[in-house]
Scaffold this motif. Structure first.
Motif, PDB file in Angstrom:
ATOM      1  N   VAL A  91       0.859  -1.182   0.000  1.00  0.00           N
ATOM      2  CA  VAL A  91       0.000   0.000   0.000  1.00  0.00           C
ATOM      3  C   VAL A  91       0.901   1.239   0.000  1.00  0.00           C
ATOM      4  O   VAL A  91       1.724   1.420   0.889  1.00  0.00           O
ATOM      5  N   THR A  92       0.760   2.084  -1.031  1.00  0.00           N
ATOM      6  CA  THR A  92       1.599   3.284  -1.138  1.00  0.00           C
ATOM      7  C   THR A  92       0.829   4.569  -0.843  1.00  0.00           C
ATOM      8  O   THR A  92       1.435   5.602  -0.592  1.00  0.00           O
ATOM      9  N   SER A  93      -0.496   4.509  -0.913  1.00  0.00           N
ATOM     10  CA  SER A  93      -1.326   5.619  -0.450  1.00  0.00           C
ATOM     11  C   SER A  93      -2.667   5.029  -0.031  1.00  0.00           C
ATOM     12  O   SER A  93      -3.072   3.971  -0.516  1.00  0.00           O
ATOM     13  N   ILE A  94      -3.334   5.740   0.865  1.00  0.00           N
ATOM     14  CA  ILE A  94      -4.580   5.210   1.411  1.00  0.00           C
ATOM     15  C   ILE A  94      -5.545   6.353   1.683  1.00  0.00           C
ATOM     16  O   ILE A  94      -5.142   7.432   2.111  1.00  0.00           O
ATOM     17  N   GLY A  95      -6.807   6.116   1.369  1.00  0.00           N
ATOM     18  CA  GLY A  95      -7.867   7.070   1.657  1.00  0.00           C
ATOM     19  C   GLY A  95      -8.942   6.373   2.462  1.00  0.00           C
ATOM     20  O   GLY A  95      -8.786   5.222   2.864  1.00  0.00           O
ATOM     21  N   SER A  96     -10.072   7.037   2.662  1.00  0.00           N
ATOM     22  CA  SER A  96     -11.108   6.446   3.497  1.00  0.00           C
ATOM     23  C   SER A  96     -11.767   5.242   2.832  1.00  0.00           C
ATOM     24  O   SER A  96     -12.222   4.328   3.504  1.00  0.00           O
ATOM     25  N   LYS A  97     -11.824   5.217   1.537  1.00  0.00           N
ATOM     26  CA  LYS A  97     -12.486   4.109   0.832  1.00  0.00           C
ATOM     27  C   LYS A  97     -11.662   3.551  -0.328  1.00  0.00           C
ATOM     28  O   LYS A  97     -12.188   2.859  -1.198  1.00  0.00           O
ATOM     29  N   GLN A  98     -10.347   3.835  -0.337  1.00  0.00           N
ATOM     30  CA  GLN A  98      -9.516   3.302  -1.418  1.00  0.00           C
ATOM     31  C   GLN A  98      -8.047   3.317  -1.021  1.00  0.00           C
ATOM     32  O   GLN A  98      -7.644   3.981  -0.076  1.00  0.00           O
ATOM     33  N   PHE A  99      -7.263   2.527  -1.765  1.00  0.00           N
ATOM     34  CA  PHE A  99      -5.816   2.521  -1.580  1.00  0.00           C
ATOM     35  C   PHE A  99      -5.152   2.383  -2.944  1.00  0.00           C
ATOM     36  O   PHE A  99      -5.791   1.984  -3.919  1.00  0.00           O
TER      37      PHE A  99
END
Length: 164
Positions: free
Chosen positions: A50-58
Motif C-alpha cells: 500500500v503506497t497511499s490510502i484514503g477512506s475508501k480506497q488505496f
C-alpha cells in the motif's frame, strides 16, 4: 504471509500506466480498517504494498516483474478484484541468519530497481525463484536465480522507507 482466504471484493478505480509499470487504485472498505501505508495486501493473490490510502480506497505500485508474472497488467477501471490483508502475527516469528551476500549490480526498470546479489553455495542452495528472502531485515521475493547469484526487484516505496 497470506492465507488465500479472500476478505473482500474491491473494484479498480484507476490504472496509471507507465512504460513498464503501473499504479493501481482500488476501492475497498473492510480491509482498510487498520491498514497503513507500507502494509501488504494481496490483489487477486498478488502481494502488493500500500503506497497511499484514503477512506475508501488505496493505491499500490505494480512493477515490471509483477506485470510480466501475473494478470495485474490486464486490470481496467471497474473490474472486480479479490483482496486479502496479510496474516496477522499474534506472536513472534523466529528467524536466523544463513549468511552474507554482496550486491554486484543495481539497475533501474521503470519504477523498480533490480538488485543482483552474489552469495556462496551454502546460501544459493536455499534460494528458489519466487521464494522469500530477507535482506537486511527487508522481506523480498526472489525474482531470478543463477548458480552464484540471485535477483530481487524493489518498488519505490520500499527504497524510500528502507536502507536499500
Amino acid at each position: 504471509m497470506f492465507t488465500g482466504i479472500v476478505e473482500e471484493i474491491g473494484h479498480i478505480v484507476s490504472v496509471q500506466r507507465h512504460a513498464f509499470s503501473q499504479i493501481i487504485t482500488i476501492s475497498a472498505s473492510d480491509i482498510l480498517g487498520g491498514t497503513n501505508i507500507g502494509d501488504s495486501i494481496a490483489v487477486n493473490g498478488v502481494c502488493l504494498t500500500v503506497t497511499s490510502i484514503g477512506s475508501k480506497q488505496f493505491s499500490a505500485d505494480v512493477m515490471h516483474e509483477t506485470i510480466n508474472k501475473s494478470s495485474l497488467g490486464n486490470l481496467r477501471a471497474g473490474m472486480a478484484v479479490n483482496l486479502e490483508r496479510a496474516m496477522p502475527a499474534n506472536g513472534r516469528f523466529g528467524g536466523h541468519i544463513d549468511g552474507v551476500g554482496r550486491i554486484t549490480k543495481i539497475s533501474k526498470d521503470d519504477n523498480a530497481v533490480w538488485y543482483t546479489i552474489n552469495a556462496g553455495k551454502e546460501i544459493m542452495q536455499l534460494i528458489v525463484p519466487k521464494g522469500s528472502i530477507t535482506i537486511d531485515g527487508i522481506s523480498l521475493t526472489v525474482a531470478g536465480v543463477n548458480d552464484d547469484s540471485f535477483k530481487v526487484s524493489v518498488i519505490p516505496h520500499t527504497r524510500q522507507v528502507t536502507t536499500l
